[in-house]
Design a protein around this motif. Structure first.
Motif, short mmCIF file in Angstrom:
data_model
loop_
_atom_site.label_atom_id
_atom_site.label_comp_id
_atom_site.label_asym_id
_atom_site.label_seq_id
_atom_site.Cartn_x
_atom_site.Cartn_y
_atom_site.Cartn_z
N GLU B 83 0.80 -1.23 0.00
CA GLU B 83 0.00 0.00 0.00
C GLU B 83 0.83 1.28 0.00
OE1 GLU B 83 -3.26 -0.03 -0.31
OE2 GLU B 83 -3.38 -2.21 -0.25
N ARG B 86 0.37 3.42 -3.06
CA ARG B 86 -0.98 3.54 -3.63
C ARG B 86 -1.67 4.72 -2.99
NH1 ARG B 86 -3.72 -2.28 -4.28
NH2 ARG B 86 -3.13 -2.32 -6.46
N THR B 87 -1.35 5.90 -3.48
CA THR B 87 -1.77 7.11 -2.78
C THR B 87 -3.26 7.38 -2.89
OG1 THR B 87 -1.03 8.30 -4.74
CG2 THR B 87 0.46 8.26 -2.87
N GLU B 88 -3.96 6.63 -3.69
CA GLU B 88 -5.39 6.90 -3.84
C GLU B 88 -6.23 6.25 -2.74
OE1 GLU B 88 -4.94 2.94 -5.81
OE2 GLU B 88 -3.76 4.75 -5.60
N ARG B 89 -5.65 5.33 -1.97
CA ARG B 89 -6.42 4.61 -0.98
C ARG B 89 -6.87 5.50 0.17
NH1 ARG B 89 -6.62 -0.87 -1.49
NH2 ARG B 89 -5.73 -1.50 -3.49
N ARG B 92 -4.47 6.10 3.09
CA ARG B 92 -3.20 6.70 2.66
C ARG B 92 -2.45 7.34 3.82
NH1 ARG B 92 -3.77 11.71 1.60
NH2 ARG B 92 -5.92 11.29 1.06
N GLN B 96 1.42 6.62 4.84
CA GLN B 96 2.42 7.68 4.69
C GLN B 96 3.06 8.02 6.03
OE1 GLN B 96 1.33 10.97 2.24
NE2 GLN B 96 0.94 9.64 0.48
#
Lengths: 166, 166
Positions: B83, B86-89, B92, B96
């Motif tokens: 993940e 996958r910055t769209e989740r 996020r 991060q």
DNA sequence: GTCTATAGGTGGATAGAC
DNA sequence: GTCTATCCACCTATAGAC
């Protein structure tokens, strides 16, 4: 297996959903076809770039190719990283073949350097190099996209104790 | 967002689906709670292991902690790796923050060593070290699980040009 | 060989009893 | 605060016309 439906894919490709199923059989079949295409592409890049090289120079070439591949095909790279260790997926074969073509270029060379080393440790070192290049590449594109390729490559090579001039 | 449904999770936990929603609000909320828990755990391990260390010794400590974390929480590690970019989740923020706590322990130290270096390059080196440790760790568990921890750790440290004796 | 329409199933989320 | 029952949206896959 969500995030993008066959409807979305068909729309974006400008064809109907039925055609996707006619040509690829299933959603997994489509994913496998795409992954396989990228795998062959990477295989050719690696073959060309590592030919005749051994030791640190070979490892540096692999790093450079992987970084370039991440830059040119970042979506595919994200998928590969995400799926590499999810062994339950139906396209497992594709991702494991992808791992194999990278390890192939590194493991034998490690063993030639250190005949006393085990396959498992050579594999760990290959994975370390692969992970360093891919993670640094994706981190670069996600968080510092303005940095030029050469500087990122040199930073990764430095992290791995590899020669910046090949 | 597939692979495991709330039904499966509730069954496995021995509670009803309604209770999951009462306590976590949504599936994303549940995922975030789990990821956040692991993030805090890793944060504590890093804090304890890197305290007072700088340079190669500090980097070696981070690698050791990450490898141990992969060994002890391999499922969480797989999710984090999958993940991370996958910055769209919707979770996020959790992934991060997870990246941030690792980079925090490495970037400042890089910049202290090389005051001329940029934040972006220090970040690339931190990502390289993180990726090397996580990928080698997951590769180890997936393909050579019988190899002992110490030998894998030493192989990763060697790949990164870090001191095996810290 | 590509289309439209629809079947069939799954899973996130909610309502309301207890 | 936890349960069961149910709703509803979505998505893979297929049937059948063209």
């Amino acid at each position: 297996m969500t995030s993008t439906s066959i409807d979305d894919i068909a729309d974006r490709a400008g064809i109907a959903k039925g055609s996707v199923y006619y040509n690829f059989g299933s959603k997994a079949g489509l994913v496998e076809a795409v992954l396989s295409e990228h795998t062959h592409l990477l295989d050719e890049m690696l073959e060309e770039s590592t030919r005749g090289l051994t030791g640190d120079a070979r490892r540096a070439a692999v790093v450079t190719v992987l970084l370039r591949a991440v830059q040119d095909h970042s979506d595919a790279a994200r998928v590969m990283v995400a799926e590499m260790f999810r062994t339950e997926r139906s396209w497992r074969e594709s991702t494991q073949q992808w791992r194999a073509i990278i390890h192939l270029r590194l493991v034998d060379d490690f063993l030639a350097e250190r005949p006393d080393g085990s396959q498992a440790l050579a594999s760990a070192q290959a994975a370390a190099i692969t992970g360093a290049a891919l993670t640094a590449g994706l981190d670069w594109l996600a968080f510092n996209p303005d940095e030029p390729f050469e500087r990122v490559r040199d930073a990764v090579l430095a992290s791995l104790g590899l020669p910046v001039r090949g």
